[in-house]
Each structure stands twice: as structure tokens, then as C-alpha cells.
Design a protein around this motif. Structure first.
Motif, PDB file in Angstrom:
ATOM      1  N   ALA A 156       0.845  -1.199   0.000  1.00  0.00           N
ATOM      2  CA  ALA A 156       0.000   0.000   0.000  1.00  0.00           C
ATOM      3  C   ALA A 156       0.879   1.247   0.000  1.00  0.00           C
ATOM      4  CB  ALA A 156      -0.911   0.002   1.226  1.00  0.00           C
ATOM      5  N   ASP A 157       2.096   1.116   0.504  1.00  0.00           N
ATOM      6  CA  ASP A 157       3.074   2.192   0.344  1.00  0.00           C
ATOM      7  C   ASP A 157       4.475   1.610   0.447  1.00  0.00           C
ATOM      8  OD1 ASP A 157       3.131   1.931   3.227  1.00  0.00           O
ATOM      9  OD2 ASP A 157       3.891   3.986   3.378  1.00  0.00           O
ATOM     10  N   GLU A 158       5.397   2.348  -0.115  1.00  0.00           N
ATOM     11  CA  GLU A 158       6.798   1.920  -0.102  1.00  0.00           C
ATOM     12  C   GLU A 158       7.681   3.159  -0.169  1.00  0.00           C
ATOM     13  OE1 GLU A 158       9.396   0.426   0.710  1.00  0.00           O
ATOM     14  OE2 GLU A 158       9.403  -1.428  -0.489  1.00  0.00           O
ATOM     15  N   SER A 181      13.926  -0.071   3.055  1.00  0.00           N
ATOM     16  CA  SER A 181      12.959  -0.663   2.120  1.00  0.00           C
ATOM     17  C   SER A 181      11.974  -1.583   2.853  1.00  0.00           C
ATOM     18  CB  SER A 181      13.723  -1.462   1.060  1.00  0.00           C
ATOM     19  OG  SER A 181      12.866  -2.370   0.420  1.00  0.00           O
ATOM     20  N   TYR A 182      10.688  -1.342   2.613  1.00  0.00           N
ATOM     21  CA  TYR A 182       9.683  -2.248   3.195  1.00  0.00           C
ATOM     22  C   TYR A 182       9.763  -3.624   2.539  1.00  0.00           C
ATOM     23  CZ  TYR A 182       7.527   1.917   5.263  1.00  0.00           C
ATOM     24  OH  TYR A 182       7.285   3.062   5.972  1.00  0.00           O
ATOM     25  N   TYR A 183      10.104  -3.628   1.237  1.00  0.00           N
ATOM     26  CA  TYR A 183      10.277  -4.924   0.574  1.00  0.00           C
ATOM     27  C   TYR A 183      11.339  -5.749   1.299  1.00  0.00           C
ATOM     28  CZ  TYR A 183      11.908  -8.433  -2.647  1.00  0.00           C
ATOM     29  OH  TYR A 183      12.300  -9.635  -3.173  1.00  0.00           O
ATOM     30  N   LEU A 202      -2.797  -1.784   7.218  1.00  0.00           N
ATOM     31  CA  LEU A 202      -2.198  -0.472   7.460  1.00  0.00           C
ATOM     32  C   LEU A 202      -1.723  -0.390   8.896  1.00  0.00           C
ATOM     33  CD1 LEU A 202      -5.055   1.643   5.806  1.00  0.00           C
ATOM     34  CD2 LEU A 202      -2.825   1.118   4.788  1.00  0.00           C
ATOM     35  N   SER A 203      -0.733   0.484   9.084  1.00  0.00           N
ATOM     36  CA  SER A 203      -0.246   0.746  10.435  1.00  0.00           C
ATOM     37  C   SER A 203      -0.325   2.261  10.610  1.00  0.00           C
ATOM     38  CB  SER A 203       1.180   0.211  10.500  1.00  0.00           C
ATOM     39  OG  SER A 203       1.840   0.655  11.622  1.00  0.00           O
ATOM     40  N   ILE A 204      -0.887   2.722  11.695  1.00  0.00           N
ATOM     41  CA  ILE A 204      -1.104   4.167  11.861  1.00  0.00           C
ATOM     42  C   ILE A 204       0.131   4.822  12.484  1.00  0.00           C
ATOM     43  CG2 ILE A 204      -2.246   3.826  14.097  1.00  0.00           C
ATOM     44  CD1 ILE A 204      -4.042   6.212  13.492  1.00  0.00           C
ATOM     45  N   ASP A 240       2.269   6.179  22.026  1.00  0.00           N
ATOM     46  CA  ASP A 240       2.444   7.319  21.111  1.00  0.00           C
ATOM     47  C   ASP A 240       1.385   7.332  20.013  1.00  0.00           C
ATOM     48  OD1 ASP A 240       3.797   4.955  20.123  1.00  0.00           O
ATOM     49  OD2 ASP A 240       4.604   6.216  18.519  1.00  0.00           O
ATOM     50  N   LYS A 241       0.652   6.233  19.862  1.00  0.00           N
ATOM     51  CA  LYS A 241      -0.405   6.190  18.843  1.00  0.00           C
ATOM     52  C   LYS A 241      -1.781   6.502  19.435  1.00  0.00           C
ATOM     53  CE  LYS A 241       2.664   4.699  15.958  1.00  0.00           C
ATOM     54  NZ  LYS A 241       2.885   3.380  15.440  1.00  0.00           N
ATOM     55  N   ALA A 242      -1.855   6.648  20.774  1.00  0.00           N
ATOM     56  CA  ALA A 242      -3.166   6.721  21.443  1.00  0.00           C
ATOM     57  C   ALA A 242      -3.994   7.916  20.975  1.00  0.00           C
ATOM     58  CB  ALA A 242      -2.976   6.773  22.957  1.00  0.00           C
TER      59      ALA A 242
HETATM   60  O1  LIG Z   1       6.058   5.854   7.535  1.00  0.00           O
HETATM   61  C1  LIG Z   1       5.275   4.961   7.794  1.00  0.00           C
HETATM   62  O2  LIG Z   1       4.880   4.777   9.082  1.00  0.00           O
HETATM   63  C2  LIG Z   1       3.683   4.153   9.376  1.00  0.00           C
HETATM   64  C3  LIG Z   1       3.614   3.758  10.834  1.00  0.00           C
HETATM   65  O3  LIG Z   1       4.867   3.426  11.296  1.00  0.00           O
HETATM   66  P1  LIG Z   1       5.346   3.629  12.807  1.00  0.00           P
HETATM   67  O4  LIG Z   1       6.791   3.282  12.772  1.00  0.00           O
HETATM   68  O5  LIG Z   1       5.074   5.058  13.192  1.00  0.00           O
HETATM   69  O6  LIG Z   1       4.525   2.678  13.602  1.00  0.00           O
HETATM   70  C4  LIG Z   1       3.306   3.086   8.428  1.00  0.00           C
HETATM   71  O7  LIG Z   1       1.969   2.900   8.556  1.00  0.00           O
HETATM   72  C5  LIG Z   1       3.475   3.506   7.001  1.00  0.00           C
HETATM   73  O8  LIG Z   1       3.152   2.444   6.132  1.00  0.00           O
HETATM   74  C6  LIG Z   1       4.799   4.034   6.770  1.00  0.00           C
HETATM   75  O9  LIG Z   1       5.056   4.439   5.474  1.00  0.00           O
END
Ligand SMILES: O=C1O[C@H](COP(=O)(O)O)[C@@H](O)[C@H](O)[C@H]1O
Length: 301
Positions: free
Chosen positions: A105-107, A117-119, A182-184, A242-244
Motif C-alpha cells: 500500500a506504500d513503499e 525498504s519495506y520490501y 495499514l499501520s497508523i 504514542d499512537k493513542a
Molecule cells: O512511515 C510509515 O509509518 C507508518 C507507521 O509506522 P510507525 O513506525 O510510526 O509505527 C506506516 O503505517 C506507514 O506504512 C509508513 O510508510
């Protein structure tokens, strides 16, 4: 063991009754705040990983039964480490890996052997441990400019939609991935869609590029919101305190603040599919605080 229903949120928290092979998981509660949305909360990220593996396994089984393929799009952050249980028994033996098709979904626009690299991280931590066919792994072209890489990736997906390896949305001509994971980010970004970025406005592109990511590296390609929202299933994963705040603003319609409406994760709303949030206790702590204290002062974003 299930310990459900200990929280209340708009009086609608309910126990999760999903039949599951891994009933030992400890979901604290499961809640459906909007149509086709579900929130699963876990005492720990390990319990979350257990349930995430089962969820992915179930979505893949259904997709393969219904369409003959499982087209899954991954993204960055800690996501791949949460998929680790798919590499273990029973999933490593029971899943029909030959029908899996992998996308991103993103790279980040870096070489495939680059540490960013996410790959590369996906290959090391997941793809090298399960029998997914190399020819079914659609990584981004790292030999061209980021703009051309986005154009190439969209072209490849268009070919796969034509032959229905990737499904197509009934509501628009967008690809309908069986699952987008996805990861927020702590600023509420998902994929490489960042708050207030013009890429959030794109309606016709499937894949776009950015050169100004606020989180390094600056050059990335990303699915657009129409593609994300056209998926059959979307799962958003969040762990850590930190995501809350971002989680709270993304999920809670009542959450207010000058920037709340521009939280990208809040714009993730499947058109015809389902959205599941996987949260550990820390990332859900603002939601939890709200439920425990009626006088709770909402955080301002
Ligand atoms: O930069 C990105 O970060 C997010 C979340 O990553 P985190 O390290 O803050 O948990 C990820 O969802 C996204 O795909 C990515 O490009």
C-alpha cells in the motif's frame, strides 16, 4: 480466555463472539462504532499478533474460496512483525500460499536492499519464511524515479485488475484488494498519506508519489484513499502509547480539535468492505480513559 465487555463506549461495547480457532486470545472488548467497522482491543501486542494471524488466515480462506486468489497489500511500520505468527504452525502448513499475491500500500523510494525498504524487511521477516511464489510478489520498481515507480505500479495493478487477479470495486473502477493492512503513525498517517497533504485529495489516481514525507525518507509511493477505501477488508494496526491520540481522533466521531478532521486514518472508511482496528491497550488508552470517566477531558489534536 475472552474477557469481553469490561468497557463501555456509547453504551455499545459488546463481547466479541467471533468463532475462532485461537480462543485463548485475550480480547478486552470489541466494538462496532460505525457500520462495517470493528475495534478489537488486546491486553498485549502478542495477543494482538495472535488474533491478527487468525484474522488474515480467515480473510485469505474466504477470498480464495470466493475468487480463487488472495490479493493482500502490506505497508510499513511494525506491521510485518505482527504477522510473524503466520509463519508458524498451523498457518504455515494450512494456508494456501500458492494463491497469495503480495502488494504494498506504500513503499519508500529506496533500493530494494536498502535498510529503509519495506520490501527488504518484508522479505526477511515474512516472505522468506512462507512458500509464497516469487512471481506473486509485486514490489515497486526501484530503478526509476519515484514518479515513474508510481506510474509503473498503477499500470501493473491495472493489468491484474483486468484479469481479476485483483478484484474490482462494484461502486467505481478501483481495484478491490481482498485485504489492505495499514499501520497508523503517531500523527495519524496511514500508508504514505500524511495530514493535510494534497495526496489525500486525489480521486482518480490509484497510486501516487510524494517527495516531501514529513517522516524520512521523503520520497515514497502510496495507494490513494479511493483505492484503500475500495478494499474488501482493511485492517489498521496500532501499538504503543504514542499512537493513542491518533487512534482516538481516527475512531471517535465525537473527537474535536482543529486538526482532527484532517487525520488521514479518520478518512479510512471502506465503501463496501469492512474495517477492523487492532489495538493494544496502550494505543487504546485514550478510548479507554473516555469510557472510565464521564468527565474525561478530550485530548485536543
Ligand atoms: O512511515 C510509515 O509509518 C507508518 C507507521 O509506522 P510507525 O513506525 O510510526 O509505527 C506506516 O503505517 C506507514 O506504512 C509508513 O510508510
Amino acid at each position: 480466555m475472552l474477557t469481553a465487555g469490561i468497557l463501555s463506549w456509547n453504551n455499545s461495547w459488546h463481547s466479541s463472539s467471533t468463532e475462532n480457532r485461537t480462543m485463548e486470545r485475550e480480547i478486552v472488548a470489541s466494538y462496532e462504532p460505525k457500520k462495517n467497522n470493528e475495534i478489537r482491543m488486546f491486553e498485549s501486542s502478542d495477543e494482538m499478533a495472535t488474533d491478527l494471524a487468525e484474522y488474515i488466515s480467515q480473510v485469505s480462506e474466504i477470498s480464495i474460496k470466493e475468487r480463487g486468489y488472495f490479493a493482500i497489500a502490506l505497508s510499513g511500520g511494525p506491521l510485518i512483525s505482527f504477522m510473524r505468527k503466520l509463519c508458524e504452525a498451523p498457518y504455515n502448513k494450512t494456508l494456501d500460499w500458492s494463491k497469495w499475491y503480495i502488494f504494498w500500500a506504500d513503499e519508500r523510494a529506496v533500493a530494494k536492499n536498502h535498510v529503509d525498504s519495506y520490501y527488504k524487511s518484508t522479505k526477511e521477516d515474512f516472505l522468506s519464511k512462507v512458500p509464497i511464489l516469487n512471481g506473486h510478489v509485486y514490489s515497486i520498481n526501484d530503478n526509476v524515479t519515484v514518479e515513474d515507480a508510481a506510474t509503473d505500479y498503477e499500470f501493473v495493478i491495472r493489468q491484474l485488475v483486468k484479469i481479476r487477479t485483483v478484484g474490482v470495486s462494484e461502486s467505481n473502477d478501483c481495484p478491490k484488494f481482498d485485504l489492505i493492512l495499514l499501520s497508523i503513525g503517531s500523527d495519524g498517517h496511514v500508508a504514505s498519506l500524511f495530514p493535510n497533504h494534497p495526496a489525500l485529495e486525489l480521486k482518480d489516481d490509484w497510486v501516487t508519489y510524494i517527495t516531501d514525507s514529513p517522516v524520512p525518507p521523503p520520497e515514497r509511493i502510496t495507494f490513494t484513499l479511493p483505492v484503500i477505501n475500495s478494499a474488501s477488508n482493511i485492517a489498521v494496526v496500532a501499538t504503543g502509547e504514542d499512537k493513542a491520540k491518533a487512534v482516538y481522533f481516527a475512531i471517535s466521531d465525537g473527537a474535536e480539535g482543529p486538526d482532527a478532521p484532517s487525520i488521514p486514518a479518520r478518512m479510512v472508511q471502506p465503501t463496501d468492505g469492512k474495517l477492523v482496528w487492532f489495538l493494544d491497550k496502550a494505543s487504546a488508552s485514550f478510548l479507554e480513559a473516555k469510557t472510565k470517566n464521564d468527565g474525561y477531558e478530550h485530548p485536543k489534536y
